[in-house]
Design a protein around this motif. Structure first.
Motif, PDB file in Angstrom:
ATOM      1  N   ARG A  45       2.107 -26.696 -44.051  1.00 15.11           N
ATOM      2  CA  ARG A  45       0.871 -27.391 -44.435  1.00 15.11           C
ATOM      3  C   ARG A  45       0.424 -28.346 -43.334  1.00 15.11           C
ATOM      4  O   ARG A  45      -0.775 -28.525 -43.120  1.00 15.11           O
ATOM      5  CB  ARG A  45       1.088 -28.150 -45.745  1.00 15.11           C
ATOM      6  N   GLU A  48      -1.425 -26.335 -40.764  1.00 17.35           N
ATOM      7  CA  GLU A  48      -2.747 -25.998 -41.307  1.00 17.35           C
ATOM      8  C   GLU A  48      -3.668 -27.211 -41.264  1.00 17.35           C
ATOM      9  O   GLU A  48      -4.841 -27.105 -40.898  1.00 17.35           O
ATOM     10  CB  GLU A  48      -2.622 -25.494 -42.742  1.00 17.35           C
ATOM     11  N   TYR A  49      -3.136 -28.368 -41.627  1.00 13.43           N
ATOM     12  CA  TYR A  49      -3.908 -29.604 -41.607  1.00 13.43           C
ATOM     13  C   TYR A  49      -4.418 -29.896 -40.196  1.00 13.43           C
ATOM     14  O   TYR A  49      -5.585 -30.249 -40.005  1.00 13.43           O
ATOM     15  CB  TYR A  49      -3.038 -30.757 -42.115  1.00 13.43           C
ATOM     16  N   TYR A  51      -4.905 -27.779 -37.683  1.00 16.32           N
ATOM     17  CA  TYR A  51      -5.949 -26.823 -37.320  1.00 16.32           C
ATOM     18  C   TYR A  51      -7.245 -27.103 -38.076  1.00 16.32           C
ATOM     19  O   TYR A  51      -8.330 -27.072 -37.493  1.00 16.32           O
ATOM     20  CB  TYR A  51      -5.495 -25.390 -37.596  1.00 16.32           C
ATOM     21  N   ASP A  52      -7.132 -27.385 -39.383  1.00 14.28           N
ATOM     22  CA  ASP A  52      -8.316 -27.651 -40.197  1.00 14.28           C
ATOM     23  C   ASP A  52      -9.080 -28.889 -39.736  1.00 14.28           C
ATOM     24  O   ASP A  52     -10.272 -29.008 -39.981  1.00 14.28           O
ATOM     25  CB  ASP A  52      -7.927 -27.801 -41.661  1.00 14.28           C
ATOM     26  N   ASN A  53      -8.386 -29.808 -39.078  1.00 14.67           N
ATOM     27  CA  ASN A  53      -9.027 -31.042 -38.624  1.00 14.67           C
ATOM     28  C   ASN A  53      -9.358 -31.032 -37.127  1.00 14.67           C
ATOM     29  O   ASN A  53      -9.551 -32.081 -36.521  1.00 14.67           O
ATOM     30  CB  ASN A  53      -8.137 -32.234 -38.989  1.00 14.67           C
ATOM     31  N   GLU A  56      -6.579 -28.154 -31.884  1.00 17.99           N
ATOM     32  CA  GLU A  56      -6.205 -26.804 -31.471  1.00 17.99           C
ATOM     33  C   GLU A  56      -5.311 -26.889 -30.254  1.00 17.99           C
ATOM     34  O   GLU A  56      -5.344 -27.839 -29.496  1.00 17.99           O
ATOM     35  CB  GLU A  56      -7.451 -25.980 -31.171  1.00 17.99           C
TER      36      GLU A  56
END
Length: 57
Positions: A45, A48-49, A51-53, A56
């Motif tokens: 998670r 994912e957090y 990348y989502d924010n 990169e």
């Protein structure tokens, strides 16, 4: 305001290992600490957090 180093000191050995792995992947330390805290120490998670924010590699 809480210092990142204070938060890091409270990480378990597993939390510190996750932090090291995510930093090795190239994510910035402050973002890694935030992700681990927000995601309750869940490594997948946290990635994912990040990348989502917009963090990169």
């Amino acid at each position: 305001m809480i210092d990142d180093s204070e938060v890091e000191q409270n990480f378990s050995s597993e939390g510190k290992a996750i932090m090291n792995r995510l930093e090795t992947m190239g994510f910035p330390r402050e973002a890694v600490i935030e992700a681990i805290c927000v995601c309750d120490g869940d490594e997948e998670r946290s990635v994912e957090y990040l990348y989502d924010n917009g963090y990169e590699l």
